[in-house]
Scaffold this motif. Sequence first.
Motif, PDB file in Angstrom:
ATOM      1  N   THR A   5      -2.572   5.445  10.192  1.00 29.75           N
ATOM      2  CA  THR A   5      -3.234   4.353  10.913  1.00 29.75           C
ATOM      3  C   THR A   5      -4.481   4.861  11.630  1.00 29.75           C
ATOM      4  N   THR A  61      -4.912  -5.831   9.935  1.00 34.33           N
ATOM      5  CA  THR A  61      -3.664  -5.283  10.462  1.00 34.33           C
ATOM      6  C   THR A  61      -3.878  -4.372  11.669  1.00 34.33           C
ATOM      7  N   TYR A  98      -0.043   0.738  10.137  1.00 34.96           N
ATOM      8  CA  TYR A  98       1.107   0.925   9.254  1.00 34.96           C
ATOM      9  C   TYR A  98       2.364   1.198  10.069  1.00 34.96           C
ATOM     10  N   VAL A 106       2.299  -2.356   5.774  1.00 35.05           N
ATOM     11  CA  VAL A 106       1.245  -3.039   6.530  1.00 35.05           C
ATOM     12  C   VAL A 106       1.884  -4.032   7.490  1.00 35.05           C
ATOM     13  N   GLU A 166      -3.994  -5.052   3.963  1.00 34.72           N
ATOM     14  CA  GLU A 166      -4.428  -4.655   5.304  1.00 34.72           C
ATOM     15  C   GLU A 166      -5.329  -5.699   5.948  1.00 34.72           C
ATOM     16  N   SER A 196       0.837  -1.190   0.000  1.00 35.84           N
ATOM     17  CA  SER A 196       0.000   0.000   0.000  1.00 35.84           C
ATOM     18  C   SER A 196       0.873   1.242   0.000  1.00 35.84           C
TER      19      SER A 196
END
Length: 818
Positions: A383, A373, A376, A146, A292, A137
């Motif tokens: 996040t 997740t 980040y 991630v 994610e 990402s």
Amino acid sequence: MQRLYYLQNVIKLQQSDKLIFQIEDNREFVISFWACILGGIIPVPLTFANNPEVITKLLNVWTVVDCTKVIMPSKLTKKILKHIEELPSKSNKKYQNFEQSVLSIENINEWESNNPEAKGQVAEIKPDDLAFIQFSSGSTGDPKGVMLSHKNITTNIYDISQASQWTEKDKSLSWMPLTHDMGLIGLHLTPLVLQCNQHLMSTFLFAFYPLTWLLKVSDYKITVTSCPNFGYEHFLNFLTQEDFKDADLSSVRFILNGAEPISHRVCQNFLNKLAPYNLKPNTIMPVYGLAEGTLAITNNPLEETIKTHTLERSSLTMGAKIVSATAESTDQTILVDVGTFVGKVQLRICDNKGNVLPDETVGLVYMKGKNVTRGYFNNPKVTKELLSEDGWFNTGDLGFLKDNRLTIIGRQKEILFVNGQNFYSNDLERVANEIDGVEMGKVGVCGVENRENGCDDIIIFVQNRKSPEEFSQLALKITQLIAQRTGIIVKTVVPVKKMPITTSGKVQRFVLKENFLKGIYNDVIIGFEDYAPNIQIEVEKSSVNIGNNFEKEILNCWQSIPGNTIRIGLNDNFFEACGDSLLISKVAASLNKKYEGKVTVTDFFGYPTVTKLASIIEQRVSNPLEKLKTVPFKDEMLDPNNKNKNIWNITIKKEQLDAIFIEQYAITQIEQLILACYALVVGKMSEQQEVTIYLAKKGQNTFLPCCINLSQQNGFFQLMKNLQHFVEQNTPLNNIAIEKLGNGNQPCFMLTQQAFQFLHDRYVSEVFDCKISFSFEQDLNIQFSIAGLLRKEASLTLVNSLVSIIQKLAEHAKSTVQ
């Protein structure tokens, strides 16, 4: 375990340290990956940096993960250091310590060969510990890593297995890169956890010879595999009844299809074309997922055919109720349903403010579950923006729910899908802004779905007040730079009088895209058509001097590939000019239709320029039975119907080599020894005084004929001495091969190891009769791979005779010394 020891005790990496992967070779990747996992070291897999844009992302990721160690081949290191040197001084300083962070794969392999007993220490791992970081990402300029825990991964794997009834009885095969979540989690970790057999195939092999994928599926009776949209079209471009006539795909239970928007037309065409080979009509399984969410979020129920929705395009806007298209509709689109929720994943559709929307209403897809997740890496701001306190994650994808099934419309974030890869609009705009005449904020890049192949056509909009002639030159520069940096072929460059922007000054790409689809720019595009032929990329200025019709035909095929704006000269290296393996494979397919059976993808390795390729095609067309010198073996040694392949591995002990060479032997001496022995054996078996051996030159995709007249040699060591000059001029060779035996029409160029991995066994057996490769540490290990016309008994005679000569040389040398 050797690799783990090296990382822990030589490099001094500790548990929770990060290691960036720049590894293209599957075997090396798997070894390094599991060394890290076992030691609690965090792998950070990244797409192999084969162009400047990906190198830029690598360097940016390196800074995000605190300038950690990077494992890569030495050749790539040189390329990256050169890239850094060419950066502005400010950026150059930022990456000045990069070289000290590099771990050379070659150095690691050498250390491991000298320390075979070394074993690293396995760490204690907890479910919530970080397993690895997936940078799929985020754009080049702002990469987002991630973070996936062991619990995230195992949760998703068991959910996938339950949803697809994937068990230990299945067999999987994947050509997708291990840096991609589908390749790594879907088709490496999942079969590993489920304890079923798995096969990993080179991505480049699929790019250059895609038939290998399903031929191997047929050979190994594979039940599970994967392929995104572009792969189906690429495969069909190479499909011929002759090459595929023996294939049987009845074993396949499902082919996972995700990673990019799914085209129903492409999938159905693929299923129809493969139906004669027993591929079932419900084989393709549409899936939806993202890094994610570890991998899978939804999938089509097993054995269900692809489900679609035909909708009015105007109803596919945020907060709108979807409207089914009527027969009279003039603006409709077909969307593929991506199935039901995997495991205990939860989904809901929300508006831009996070409010939940009812079914059959377009909105943002939110997800929640143990597979999602925690955020980040080193990016708490993003996040917090995307992950709520109660665990709901905003995917940024637009879609709707109907009957507890998900349909994806597209990305709210600006992601472009090209040949299975994701690109970002702002990255391409940043590249375009480097061109003089392209102002900041005056260029927009959009992807428009190509309904034929399911990928995005890249459209660039540039604010323009120049004349058509001046704009055509500007468009040329833009398309050239983007192709060189990213490998992307731009479909259209559109001049616009005024760029639509927001109140904050951001380009409104969706407005540009909507205007383009409505045909608002048609007049200006048509107005520039007269100048379009000038918009092409010239790599070599001398390309106008075309010497013969074969060169013309190659250039015509190259330039006729849809969307290709890269223009090459007669002496440009195909791979250096474009770096696009899919483009080269399409050119090869086009040439093979023109000169049936005379051109293959592998010829682009052996003859990597227009001039060299034209020369060999001309030779094959004009003199098809005399392409290369063949060895006239006796008829009783040959079997025209032989399809077997025999492999022998021979070891020559160090003491025998020491006796022959007296002093410490070098690779050139080994090559001379094998060449001389082989020439004697072939000469004796064929009763010929002159033998020609073709050698694959390492590091260069060229093949060298070595002509040996045995009647002019005064003893074996005189023969070796005469070969010394040839070998020294052309080292290192490492792979030795001979031409076709008997009266075979095929030449036997043995390819370099890199090229060899692109070919499936059936094709190899048609191209060459014998390959000899070797390696040595202390002992000499020689591998003979013999196929084609030579009978097994004759093959064995060849091998035994060669080994016998080496043994007799050693005995003679010992007695002479004594």
